[in-house]
Design a protein around this motif. Sequence first.
Motif, PDB file in Angstrom:
ATOM      1  N   ARG A  33       0.815  -1.211   0.000  1.00 40.61           N
ATOM      2  CA  ARG A  33       0.000   0.000   0.000  1.00 40.61           C
ATOM      3  C   ARG A  33       0.854   1.269   0.000  1.00 40.61           C
ATOM      4  N   ILE A  34       2.156   1.126   0.162  1.00 38.27           N
ATOM      5  CA  ILE A  34       3.027   2.309   0.124  1.00 38.27           C
ATOM      6  C   ILE A  34       3.185   2.739  -1.331  1.00 38.27           C
ATOM      7  N   ALA A  35       2.903   4.006  -1.546  1.00 34.05           N
ATOM      8  CA  ALA A  35       2.796   4.492  -2.919  1.00 34.05           C
ATOM      9  C   ALA A  35       4.140   4.529  -3.636  1.00 34.05           C
ATOM     10  N   ILE A  36       5.207   4.730  -2.897  1.00 36.31           N
ATOM     11  CA  ILE A  36       6.518   4.773  -3.529  1.00 36.31           C
ATOM     12  C   ILE A  36       7.461   3.884  -2.741  1.00 36.31           C
ATOM     13  N   PRO A  38      11.302   4.003  -2.255  1.00 33.22           N
ATOM     14  CA  PRO A  38      12.639   4.571  -2.499  1.00 33.22           C
ATOM     15  C   PRO A  38      13.721   3.498  -2.389  1.00 33.22           C
ATOM     16  N   SER A 428      14.419   8.616  -4.400  1.00 28.25           N
ATOM     17  CA  SER A 428      12.971   8.454  -4.429  1.00 28.25           C
ATOM     18  C   SER A 428      12.374   9.226  -5.589  1.00 28.25           C
ATOM     19  N   ASP A 429      11.324   8.671  -6.153  1.00 27.67           N
ATOM     20  CA  ASP A 429      10.523   9.447  -7.099  1.00 27.67           C
ATOM     21  C   ASP A 429       9.778  10.527  -6.325  1.00 27.67           C
ATOM     22  N   LEU A 431       6.805  12.198  -4.742  1.00 24.68           N
ATOM     23  CA  LEU A 431       5.560  11.653  -4.204  1.00 24.68           C
ATOM     24  C   LEU A 431       4.393  12.448  -4.766  1.00 24.68           C
TER      25      LEU A 431
ATOM     26  N   PHE B 158       4.372   5.198   5.636  1.00 25.64           N
ATOM     27  CA  PHE B 158       3.669   6.089   4.729  1.00 25.64           C
ATOM     28  C   PHE B 158       2.415   6.545   5.445  1.00 25.64           C
ATOM     29  N   VAL B 195       3.091  11.615   3.286  1.00 23.91           N
ATOM     30  CA  VAL B 195       4.497  11.646   3.693  1.00 23.91           C
ATOM     31  C   VAL B 195       5.035  10.221   3.765  1.00 23.91           C
ATOM     32  N   PHE B 196       6.163  10.021   3.121  1.00 24.95           N
ATOM     33  CA  PHE B 196       6.885   8.756   3.244  1.00 24.95           C
ATOM     34  C   PHE B 196       8.123   9.022   4.086  1.00 24.95           C
ATOM     35  N   VAL B 214      10.044  12.228   2.426  1.00 26.23           N
ATOM     36  CA  VAL B 214       9.595  12.895   1.206  1.00 26.23           C
ATOM     37  C   VAL B 214       8.073  12.960   1.283  1.00 26.23           C
TER      38      VAL B 214
END
Lengths: 434, 402
Positions: A33-36, A38, A428-429, A431, B158, B195-196, B214
């Motif tokens: 579920r974490i969108a990115i 890194p 990281s891309d 967000l 996240f 926020v990650f 980020v």
Amino acid sequence: MRSSTGRTAALLLLASMAWGCAEEVPTSSDGDRIAIVPRTVELILPWDLFGEDARVFGGFGSSDDLFNVVVANDYRGGLESRGLLGLADFPEAFTVRDTVGENVRDSALTFFSGRLVALIDTIASSAVDGPVEFSISRLLEEWHSPTAVWDLAVDTVGDRRPWTVPGGGTVDLLSTAVWDPAEGDTVVFELDSAQVAVLGDTAQAVRAIRLDLESAGNRLEIADLRLRLDTRPSVNPDTTLLLTSLVPTRTFIYQPFAPPPPDGLRVGGAPAWRTVLNLDVPRVLTGPEEICDAVGCPFTLDPDQINTAAILLSTREVVPAAFQPSDTLRMDVRPVLAPDRLPKSPLGGSFLGGGRGIPQEAFGPDGSTEVGIPVTEFVRTLVSEDREAPTRQFALLSIFEPISIAFGAFDGPGSDREPRLRLIITVSDTLEVR
Amino acid sequence: MIGRRLTALLGLTLLTLALPGWAGARTATAQSVAAADGLGAVLAPLDARARALGSVGIGLRGDGLVPTDPAAVADLVIPSVTFTLQTSWVDVQEGEGTDPGTFAGTRFPVVGVAYPVIGVGVFSLGFSTVLDQEWRVAQERRVDLGGSGARARVTDRFSSEGGVGTVRVGFARRINRTLSLGATFGAYTGDVSRVFTRSFDSIDAVSAVPVFSVGGQWRYSGLVTSLGAAADFGEIFRVSASYGFGGSLGANPTDDTDGAEESFPMPDDLRLGASALLAPELSLSAGLQRSDWSGTGELYDEAEGHSVLTWGTGLEFTGARLLGKASALRVGYRRGGLPFAPVGSESPTESIWSGGIGLDLFQVGPTVVAASDFTLERGSRTVGSLSEEYWRFALSVRVSGT
């Protein structure tokens, strides 16, 4: 009744709000579920990619600044070190009880014997197998404690005088003593009345003692020195008094002088050595291949991506071995604020806050190890587009200068294990909202 | 007397808004882990009575201020303030073999004020929730750093905080004895912070490694409109319909956000509902709602949108008395879909059993000037491998006066 109903409703509402406002945000453990996601990678930059102009400067402070006096005799590769002790004026008067029991001030003291008592710092000294012999001699040549070295008695601006004989010039032997480590940590040099008289004669141009270690193969450090004087008061000749005269000036001179090798870095010693490194970390990396494999090239370093940055230094064996640290070497790292004024540039605040300890074994023949020096903020500033780096240079030095006759040595640029820059970065891309 | 009470309750309403630190549509906290899928989890703007009756928010008897039923307020004769508070306690299970979790939170789905102007109609102003985006993910990982072959243990987190709401002005008017019409016009509001962070729990470094972070914040905007009609056939039967135009939801990054601006197509929303008087003090209500989120879901790679059909029904008995006050007893059931689910998973579903009571706190003649509704729901939802069961308590307070 109606009023109480309204109040009841309001209280009910507030109670419900208070009850329900305990916040527990739904937290999932499903990483999908974490969108990115890194990537955190380690980059090892070779010296020629991030550094230039590594220089070693010496001469900071002198052995006069050290608390201990180092004496050595042919220690591990030939270290010779002698203590130079400047004496204070002897006591001129003392209050004593006379023959009728009254306290009177006696200014006609007669010193008929004495002894120099030295307290040995057994922790800082090298290991001693058995009794060792010392000697003390009277210095005959003028000298300057802050600048005296093995060859020079005085080395001030406009006044540079060598010893007539290197190592303290010509001397008159006063006394010898044997110190047995099994019996304690004090060595006592006996002085007769003639010797005491000479040492206390303020008409003498030089009132100083040279302390020699006669037993070869040792290096000892003297933590304290006192001159004990036996005196007989004129008002009560049947009484013997013991007075103490301090030794306010203490230093040591040694040989050999060991300049740093061209491919080596050095920290510590007395006078102290510093190493100054000039960093030129590129903002855009185009190699080498290992880095490009990890992050792709060209790769632009962003300060926010840098999790940690550290200079990796490889310790090397200290030569001559006599200068190997006998205890943990505490090293500091501080920015060079005015590089154009080196070696006298002021330094900024410590990167380490308390120094970094390096075990003495790291500077032995089999102890080479890699030491990391954190320079994260320094490197972040260097690669930042928004911040102007106040300096690109920083100094490696001992936490106090000088702190010991021993120093640490590291492989420098051009050697097999030259300094490297270790970066741990997280890429990281951006967000997005979806 | 009534005026003072209205003023006091209006003040209480504002206090309610201020206490949880509301800003626009931000909800106090989330209601579901399913908020992590797509644009979020739907926060139905229903009051406690509608929830107790299994309603989809339309077609109920009475003149309540319901955001999803623009015409319902047409018969209001004195100004009213209403708001709803609801608290959920949720047990969540993410797939087989995972540890169950629990969380709780409160939200304020409906806050509104209605003001009738004799001979003109009823004007309204209200805030209601649309989507909840409050959720977090935390996962420990081992990261291969490459380079010298070092590895690190990290914890990735996240967090999404915020949500979408609407602020609307509305107007409703009774056209004749049978027909009343209503419309609302407003704007999306709210924001979301995403926020990650990666914290380095175990890494070979010479100094503490700060947390990598980020993120960004986006503010929502966009216009929203809905039209509604209600037909009353005596006191026996009411049927209502509304159609909401979802328009597009704009997400605009703040100045210090690197992320891009985004526009989400929002589905239109059709609702049908009816109530029938079965006996003098017993009524039956039912309704359905349909909205198609598939267009919104196309923007996502990991989630897909679904066409959602929700239906519900309930019974209300208004002849009860509690603490000497006229009261209502209600039961209901509602079942429907959820807008988003992970790609490839079955259509998400949610079903809710509910019961509640209504209490007329203060009455002047035939006019109820202070009333409260209490509802307890037991629901379950399944989204992919995620299943949640929850209890939800809702409280609505409505105060009228001049």
